[in-house]
Design a protein around this motif. Structure first.
Motif, mmCIF file in Angstrom:
data_model
loop_
_atom_site.group_PDB
_atom_site.id
_atom_site.type_symbol
_atom_site.label_atom_id
_atom_site.label_comp_id
_atom_site.label_asym_id
_atom_site.label_seq_id
_atom_site.Cartn_x
_atom_site.Cartn_y
_atom_site.Cartn_z
ATOM 1 N N THR A 534 -2.052 -18.607 -4.164
ATOM 2 C CA THR A 534 -0.932 -17.668 -4.314
ATOM 3 C C THR A 534 -1.064 -16.822 -5.568
ATOM 4 O O THR A 534 -0.115 -16.140 -5.953
ATOM 5 C CB THR A 534 0.403 -18.438 -4.358
ATOM 6 N N TYR A 535 -2.252 -16.841 -6.176
ATOM 7 C CA TYR A 535 -2.457 -16.031 -7.375
ATOM 8 C C TYR A 535 -2.326 -14.553 -7.027
ATOM 9 O O TYR A 535 -2.822 -14.090 -6.011
ATOM 10 C CB TYR A 535 -3.833 -16.312 -7.979
ATOM 11 N N MET A 537 0.150 -12.953 -6.005
ATOM 12 C CA MET A 537 0.889 -12.719 -4.775
ATOM 13 C C MET A 537 2.021 -11.717 -4.972
ATOM 14 O O MET A 537 2.439 -11.057 -4.022
ATOM 15 C CB MET A 537 1.449 -14.043 -4.234
ATOM 16 N N THR A 541 2.269 -8.742 -2.334
ATOM 17 C CA THR A 541 3.502 -8.591 -1.569
ATOM 18 C C THR A 541 4.134 -7.231 -1.824
ATOM 19 O O THR A 541 4.620 -6.574 -0.894
ATOM 20 C CB THR A 541 4.490 -9.718 -1.927
ATOM 21 N N ARG A 668 4.238 -18.019 -0.325
ATOM 22 C CA ARG A 668 3.668 -16.972 -1.172
ATOM 23 C C ARG A 668 3.837 -17.281 -2.668
ATOM 24 O O ARG A 668 3.460 -16.471 -3.504
ATOM 25 C CB ARG A 668 4.315 -15.619 -0.850
ATOM 26 N N GLY A 669 4.413 -18.408 -2.957
ATOM 27 C CA GLY A 669 4.604 -18.764 -4.358
ATOM 28 C C GLY A 669 5.678 -17.951 -5.037
ATOM 29 O O GLY A 669 5.689 -17.822 -6.273
#
Length: 672
Positions: A534-535, A537, A541, A668-669
């Motif tokens: 999820t780095y 993210m 997004t 997605r963290g």
């Protein structure tokens, strides 16, 4: 003899690409359209009263020759274009529109459909037949079957013009992507990882350039932006990437986008809808523009907050390099990669030798075998390009499908990745098994070298293969509801769900093997890869949701006369961070402007992601990624049934209920 019009005496009845020449297409398409119109008119004029068999079954059987010829043509036109095929696309785009209009405006044919619709309760139809009747009638109505006189003629003209514009948009974009490249000197290569240098050299050789080159292919552009320490070159490359379709001259798409939006608004108005988005979303899971806006804004706020926090960290790294001023869009990938290497102690250059294309294909196949019992064997069939590979798919000794993989970028191929079916599964005309194609744009290695791909490329491979499984495992009677013929915001569920299997530790442990030593990826690196899933993210997004919101708002209010000005207004309204651009700016937003497929529908990836996060959680709850019971339910309720029921009904049968947005944000963290 035109091979396109002859019987295809080929393995699996694939198109005889080894015998087809470009000159064959026009005559074959004209002949196939004429045959389809004759078949349709015969249905409309059938002397007996309408019955399901002589009307709906007959409609579903009609056009078989056109489906066959068009399946071959559109595949090569998108994946291996040339001037002759581009000219054919321009010639036949309005012809196809006129052809469709002739069918949907056939009053006698629609009268037979309407008679069956009104008597449907007395016909003793199966649920699948009821669904097909509803879908056919709805399609006729939405295509203008109830319009008369001047309105009917205007609708025909609008659809014909939209077909022309969509084709021109695509070809302009392809021309910009094909023509631009940046030659790198030996000094310019400093700091770049060897895999990127090798790819740039191979691409330069392919283009006949005097040295290695960077093109606007994402598989070259993104790693260059990640690794090049030359800020001036990153800016030059990014600006070219962002300017596709907006360079002025004959290939400029801005006026085309404006006209497309105006015509879509007019089309929706003729059908009685307040906006094109209202028209388009009526048949999707979301149903309304308001529901889409609500989902996107629920995600936008936490994503922007995460991106802004990340941007602050990256700006400090920029300043630490002695560069004053703001973080720019050509800086983000570079400093984000620096940060990832520092925080997660690995970078893409270290990871890439473990991601061999052939091993990732094998991984996708093995997962499909463990989940669904599918077996893949290389097979020799006529193919449209030397890079394409073919496999026969079998289960329990029975033929399931023919699968083609076309993985490498080339100047004749449009950008992106996609799945298509040259032939779809059906039972109405016999046990027809599908021919499915995955097309990607991975960088082709130099002669004799293995193909290495990035982690994002590996996800793309799994994504498109998820679409392919939806086609392969289809088990319905009627072509209309076969395979991926589902709501646009449901079609991405199988593809995005399949991406999760790439991240299953045992899959990477088995198939992420070093290109030179054959050794498995060290557990320490594997752990880092999964921990970094999820780095960045927030960035990913934000660039996606910005594009989805622009698409939605373009089609919700009045059509903008200047799409670029309206795009800027929307991005200001939502507060797009300065250092992040849209994933697809309007002049190269092919999802939205190359055709109607994703217009008002780019959000659908995220709508499906709400479900895919929840669906994979179901596997975890049931005992693991390869739980046989959940795999059976997935095939039974989603992968095999196409569009035989409403998407929310199918998903509820699989999972028991519809999910909320929480699983997506967590995945997605972006939430605890």
């Amino acid at each position: 003899m035109n091979p396109l019009l002859s019987d295809w005496d080929t393995p699996f009845q694939i198109a005889p690409f080894d015998a087809i020449e470009d000159d064959h297409f026009a005559a074959a398409l004209d002949a196939a359209m004429a045959a389809d119109l004759r078949e349709t008119q015969a249905i409309a004029e059938y002397p007996e009263p309408a019955s399901f068999a002589n009307t709906i079954d007959a409609i579903e059987r009609s056009g078989a020759l056109l489906d066959r010829v068009a399946g071959a043509f559109f595949n090569v036109a998108g994946a291996d274009s040339n001037p002759a095929r581009e000219a054919l696309m321009r010639e036949f785009a309005p012809k196809f529109s006129t052809h469709a209009s002739a069918i949907y405006s056939n009053a006698a044919l629609f009268a037979r459909i309407q008679a069956l619709w009104e008597a449907r309760a007395t016909l003793g139809l199966t649920p699948e037949q009821e669904r097909v009747l509803m879908l056919i009638r709805r399609r006729f109505v939405r295509e203008g079957a109830l319009l008369r006189g001047a309105e009917a003629e205007r609708m025909k003209a609008i659809k014909s013009r939209l077909a022309e514009l969509g084709t021109q948009f695509t070809q302009n974009l392809l021309a910009d992507e094909r023509d631009w490249h940046m030659v790198l000197s030996e000094t310019d290569l400093e700091g770049l990882p060897q895999f990127l240098i090798d790819a740039a050299r191979a691409t330069g050789a392919e283009k006949g350039a005097d040295g290695p080159v960077i093109t606007t292919s994402r598989s070259l552009m993104e790693p260059f932006l990640k690794f090049s320490p030359r800020r001036d070159l990153r800016e030059k490359a990014y600006q070219a990437w962002a300017a596709r379709g907006a360079n002025g001259g004959e290939t400029d798409n801005r006026a085309i986008a404006a006209e497309i939006l105006a015509l879509r608004e007019e089309r929706a108005g003729l059908l009685g809808y307040e906006s094109f988005a209202a028209f388009k979303l009526e048949t999707e899971m979301a149903k309304t523009p308001e529901a889409v806006e609500d989902l996107l804004m629920q995600v936008w706020a936490p994503a922007r907050a995460a991106a802004e926090a990340d941007g602050t960290v990256l700006t400090k790294l920029l300043h630490a390099d002695g560069i004053n001023g703001a973080l720019e869009r050509w800086d983000w990938h570079y400093y984000s990669e620096k940060r990832r290497k520092a925080e997660h102690d690995f970078d893409e250059a270290e990871l890439k030798p473990y991601l061999q294309l052939d091993r990732m294909i094998e991984a996708a196949f093995t997962c499909a075998n463990r989940l669904f019992g599918l077996e893949f064997a290389p097979t020799d069939v006529p193919l449209y390009h030397p890079d394409v590979r073919a496999w026969e798919v079998r289960r329990n000794g029975e033929h399931v499908a023919l699968f083609l993989g076309d993985y490498f970028a080339r100047g004749s191929k449009r950008s992106g990745a996609w799945c298509s079916a040259m032939r779809s599964q059906q039972k109405l005309a016999g046990d027809i098994r599908p021919i499915v194609v995955n097309v990607c744009n991975f960088t082709k290695p130099a002669e004799g070298q293995p193909a290495l791909i990035g982690y994002g490329d590996a996800r793309t491979l799994f994504h498109e293969f998820g679409h392919a499984l939806h086609q392969m495992l289809s088990d319905v009677t009627y072509p209309l509801i076969s395979g991926t013929s589902v709501a646009r915001d449901f079609v991405e569920l199988p593809s995005q769900l399949y991406e999760h299997w790439l991240e299953v530790p045992e899959v990477l442990a088995e198939f992420a093997t070093h290109v030179e030593t054959g050794e498995a990826m060290p557990k320490e690196m594997l752990d880092k890869v999964l921990a970094a899933a999820t780095y960045d993210m927030g960035f990913q997004t934000v660039e996606y949701v910005a594009s989805a919101l622009v698409d939605l708002r373009f089609h919700t209010g009045a059509a903008p006369g200047d799409p670029m000005a309206r795009q800027a207004e929307i991005l200001q309204e939502i507060g797009l961070p300065h250092a992040i651009g849209m994933r697809h700016a309007s002049p190269h937003f092919a999802h939205v402007f190359a055709g109607d497929g994703y217009s008002s529908g780019y959000y659908s990836y995220m709508w499906s992601e709400v479900m895919d996060a929840d669906a994979f959680e179901a596997f975890k709850e049931a005992g693991g990624a390869f739980d046989t019971g959940m795999a059976k339910k997935l095939e039974q309720h989603i992968l095999s049934v196409g569009g035989s029921e409403e998407a929310d009904v199918l998903y509820t049968k699989f999972r028991g209920k519809m999910p909320g947005v929480e699983a997506l944000l967590k995945g997605r963290g972006l939430a605890a």
